[in-house]
Design an enzyme around this catalytic site. Structure first.
Site, PDB file in Angstrom:
ATOM      1  N   GLU A 153       0.910  -1.540  -0.259  1.00  0.00           N
ATOM      2  CA  GLU A 153       0.001   0.046  -0.130  1.00  0.00           C
ATOM      3  C   GLU A 153       0.972   0.913  -0.395  1.00  0.00           C
ATOM      4  O   GLU A 153       0.103   2.495   0.909  1.00  0.00           O
ATOM      5  CB  GLU A 153      -0.462   0.146   1.472  1.00  0.00           C
ATOM      6  CG  GLU A 153      -2.317  -1.279   1.177  1.00  0.00           C
ATOM      7  CD  GLU A 153      -3.468  -1.078   1.949  1.00  0.00           C
ATOM      8  OE1 GLU A 153      -3.821  -0.164   1.714  1.00  0.00           O
ATOM      9  OE2 GLU A 153      -3.626  -1.897   1.949  1.00  0.00           O
TER      10      GLU A 153
HETATM   11  N1  CAA Z   1      -5.970  12.129  -4.312  1.00  0.00           N
HETATM   12  C1  CAA Z   1      -6.704  12.096  -5.329  1.00  0.00           C
HETATM   13  N2  CAA Z   1      -6.193  12.221  -6.842  1.00  0.00           N
HETATM   14  C2  CAA Z   1      -4.839  11.991  -6.117  1.00  0.00           C
HETATM   15  C3  CAA Z   1      -4.032  11.207  -4.919  1.00  0.00           C
HETATM   16  C4  CAA Z   1      -5.016  11.298  -3.820  1.00  0.00           C
HETATM   17  N3  CAA Z   1      -4.669  10.641  -3.143  1.00  0.00           N
HETATM   18  N4  CAA Z   1      -3.367  11.845  -5.865  1.00  0.00           N
HETATM   19  C5  CAA Z   1      -2.622  11.160  -6.411  1.00  0.00           C
HETATM   20  N5  CAA Z   1      -3.467  12.161  -7.630  1.00  0.00           N
HETATM   21  C6  CAA Z   1      -4.047  12.679  -8.319  1.00  0.00           C
HETATM   22  C7  CAA Z   1      -2.640  13.490  -8.901  1.00  0.00           C
HETATM   23  O1  CAA Z   1      -3.537  14.337  -8.450  1.00  0.00           O
HETATM   24  C8  CAA Z   1      -2.598  13.701 -10.876  1.00  0.00           C
HETATM   25  O2  CAA Z   1      -3.917  14.131 -10.987  1.00  0.00           O
HETATM   26  P1  CAA Z   1      -3.900  15.232 -12.819  1.00  0.00           P
HETATM   27  O3  CAA Z   1      -2.993  15.217 -13.080  1.00  0.00           O
HETATM   28  O4  CAA Z   1      -5.507  15.597 -12.171  1.00  0.00           O
HETATM   29  O5  CAA Z   1      -3.632  16.370 -11.195  1.00  0.00           O
HETATM   30  C9  CAA Z   1      -2.646  12.221 -10.679  1.00  0.00           C
HETATM   31  O6  CAA Z   1      -3.367  11.586  -9.488  1.00  0.00           O
HETATM   32  C10 CAA Z   1      -1.279  11.156 -11.036  1.00  0.00           C
HETATM   33  O7  CAA Z   1      -0.613  11.884  -9.962  1.00  0.00           O
HETATM   34  P2  CAA Z   1       0.321  12.204  -9.356  1.00  0.00           P
HETATM   35  O8  CAA Z   1       0.770  12.615 -10.906  1.00  0.00           O
HETATM   36  O9  CAA Z   1       1.290  12.996  -8.349  1.00  0.00           O
HETATM   37  O10 CAA Z   1       1.391  10.562  -9.863  1.00  0.00           O
HETATM   38  P3  CAA Z   1       2.590  10.179  -9.588  1.00  0.00           P
HETATM   39  O11 CAA Z   1       2.747   9.091 -11.087  1.00  0.00           O
HETATM   40  O12 CAA Z   1       3.929  11.510  -9.351  1.00  0.00           O
HETATM   41  O13 CAA Z   1       2.661   9.407  -8.566  1.00  0.00           O
HETATM   42  C11 CAA Z   1       1.788   8.317  -6.513  1.00  0.00           C
HETATM   43  C12 CAA Z   1       1.699   9.523  -7.519  1.00  0.00           C
HETATM   44  C13 CAA Z   1       1.908   9.063  -5.073  1.00  0.00           C
HETATM   45  C14 CAA Z   1       4.242   8.011  -6.277  1.00  0.00           C
HETATM   46  C15 CAA Z   1       1.622   7.218  -6.958  1.00  0.00           C
HETATM   47  O14 CAA Z   1       2.425   6.886  -7.880  1.00  0.00           O
HETATM   48  C16 CAA Z   1       1.417   6.198  -5.667  1.00  0.00           C
HETATM   49  O15 CAA Z   1       0.567   6.358  -4.792  1.00  0.00           O
HETATM   50  N6  CAA Z   1       1.739   4.840  -5.735  1.00  0.00           N
HETATM   51  C17 CAA Z   1       2.325   4.210  -4.953  1.00  0.00           C
HETATM   52  C18 CAA Z   1       0.650   2.949  -5.739  1.00  0.00           C
HETATM   53  C19 CAA Z   1       0.691   1.862  -3.948  1.00  0.00           C
HETATM   54  O16 CAA Z   1       0.789   2.434  -3.084  1.00  0.00           O
HETATM   55  N7  CAA Z   1       1.113   1.072  -4.333  1.00  0.00           N
HETATM   56  C20 CAA Z   1       0.107  -0.714  -3.440  1.00  0.00           C
HETATM   57  C21 CAA Z   1      -0.249  -1.737  -3.908  1.00  0.00           C
HETATM   58  S1  CAA Z   1      -1.905  -1.815  -3.635  1.00  0.00           S
HETATM   59  C22 CAA Z   1      -1.793  -3.498  -2.253  1.00  0.00           C
HETATM   60  O17 CAA Z   1      -0.521  -3.563  -1.794  1.00  0.00           O
HETATM   61  C23 CAA Z   1      -2.702  -3.617  -1.213  1.00  0.00           C
HETATM   62  C24 CAA Z   1      -2.762  -5.021  -0.584  1.00  0.00           C
HETATM   63  O18 CAA Z   1      -2.926  -6.144  -1.177  1.00  0.00           O
HETATM   64  C25 CAA Z   1      -2.303  -4.842   0.562  1.00  0.00           C
END
Ligand code: CAA
Length: 380
Positions: free
Chosen positions: A363
């Site tokens: 996550e």
């Molecule tokens: N709420 C709403 N929108 C959001 C947001 C949030 N919290 N975070 C990002 N966004 C939106 C941004 O506003 C953007 O949209 P716009 O272009 O319209 O403004 C879009 O999403 C893309 O965001 P970024 O430009 O910030 O994207 P990025 O490529 O720089 O990456 C990141 C952002 C935070 C690194 C993201 O890729 C991330 O969270 N990565 C980790 C993924 C993760 O947590 N994986 C876990 C897998 S699930 C799991 O583990 C479950 C399980 O089985 C236990």
């Protein structure tokens, strides 16, 4: 400012504590060793309302607040983090995502059985080449008019083999980047959907982690969550709450290990007195209990913000970052306090130490939490 829990919150915490002690503790070592999913225990958790804790009772949920959820997650995780990850994914990712963004038909069809624990769900974002870099989705959902054609592979999916409903994130329009991603509800048994072999893991070995393969799976349009292109935001918003669940899991793993170390330190004697009376051990316990309390405050604050409908992206990321790193450090110390006994299975702390590691990875890794936190504090 009021730090007191409500009577209801105390009741939920105590019910989770009793359940963990009575139902999860027996056999937890064997399940870890044999990588056995706690099927019976999860069924009972569903019956007790732990799998749809925050869902509105009209959809079969318990209608509780997020603070109660954090308290219950801590208690369940103290004993069995393999069970608590099922609880976290089902509550925070699957049920919350469907209740918040699903249509009424989707809620009736999927949320109701998920919230009552009749079935469990999975959240499918990670891929062989898209873990932290979640916008790089290679799984495709091509628009075919009345349905999507789903192709690709998802990796490390919690509840991968045991779930009945999967929320799958996939790219529909590559040109649009993350704005061309959709979230689709996929049912087990749909033609072309195959579950890969179970992962043999370092920790949370009782949980059921698989890769999933989709080959020309036809997903009806009505199974899309939200508007066309909402899938990435759906994943981000859902994960923001999921991080509170995993932070609470880390908190529970740490407090479980700490309670065992505290007890052991009062029983074990060395150099003529209980080891807790040696400053070397007493200071470790002081550090551990302080760090656990700090993590608990962060978790509860993030949960409270979610309940108050205040943006909790920052507080959830902070809670997860701190609690996960703290859980790793505290469980290592718990093993150290136990000495040689800590290195063998019967004393539980070695399992908790192995279980702690995943909280720094799933996550959103600790490094991803730092991206979320730094972007938030640096924005104007
Ligand atoms: N709420 C709403 N929108 C959001 C947001 C949030 N919290 N975070 C990002 N966004 C939106 C941004 O506003 C953007 O949209 P716009 O272009 O319209 O403004 C879009 O999403 C893309 O965001 P970024 O430009 O910030 O994207 P990025 O490529 O720089 O990456 C990141 C952002 C935070 C690194 C993201 O890729 C991330 O969270 N990565 C980790 C993924 C993760 O947590 N994986 C876990 C897998 S699930 C799991 O583990 C479950 C399980 O089985 C236990």
């Amino acid at each position: 400012m009021n730090f007191n829990l409500t009577e209801e919150q105390i009741m939920i915490r105590d019910a989770a504590r009793d359940f963990a002690k009575n139902e999860l503790l027996p056999g937890v070592i064997e399940r870890d060793e044999k990588q056995q999913f706690p099927a019976e225990q999860i069924k009972k958790m569903g019956e007790l309302g732990f799998l749809g804790m925050m869902v509105d009772p009209k959809y079969g949920g318990s209608g509780l607040d997020t603070v109660s959820y954090v308290l219950a997650m801590e208690e369940i995780s103290k004993i069995d983090a393999s069970a608590s990850v099922v609880m976290s994914v089902n509550n925070s990712l699957v049920c919350w995502g469907l209740e918040t963004y699903g249509t009424e038909e989707q809620k009736q069809k999927y949320l109701v059985p998920l919230a009552t624990g009749e079935i469990i769900g999975a959240f499918c974002l990670s891929e062989p080449e898209a873990g932290s870099d979640a916008t790089s989705q290679k799984t495709t959902a091509i628009d075919k008019g009345d349905h999507y054609l789903l192709n690709g592979t998802k990796n490390w999916i919690t509840n991968g083999g045991t779930a009945s409903v999967y929320l799958v994130i996939a790219q529909t329009d590559v040109e649009k980047g993350h704005k061309g991603i959709n979230a689709l509800i996929v049912e087990k048994g749909m033609e072309g959907f195959a579950v890969g072999t179970k992962e043999n893991k370092l920790g949370i070995r009782g949980s059921d982690t698989h890769s999933l393969m989709f080959t020309d799976v036809k997903i009806p349009k009505e199974n899309r969550i939200g508007e066309d292109g909402f899938g990435f935001k759906f994943a981000m918003k859902t994960l923001a709450g999921g991080r509170i669940g995993i932070a609470s899991q880390a908190l529970g793993i740490a407090s479980g290990a700490y309670e065992l170390a505290l007890k052991y330190s009062k029983e074990r004697k060395a150099f003529g007195k209980e080891i807790s009376k040696h400053q070397a051990i007493a200071f470790k316990l002081a550090d551990m209990s302080t760090q656990i309390e700090a993590a608990r405050m962060l978790c509860i604050k993030a949960a409270w913000e979610k309940d108050q409908k205040i943006n909790y992206d920052l507080s959830g990321a902070m809670a997860k970052l701190y609690a996960a790193d703290m859980a790793m450090a505290v469980t290592v110390e718990a093993v150290q306090i136990h000495g040689g006994y800590g290195f063998v299975k019967e004393y539980h702390v070695e399992r908790l130490m192995r279980d702690a590691k995943i909280t720094q990875i799933y996550e959103g890794t600790s490094e991803i939490q730092k991206i979320v936190i730094s972007r938030s504090i640096l924005q104007d």
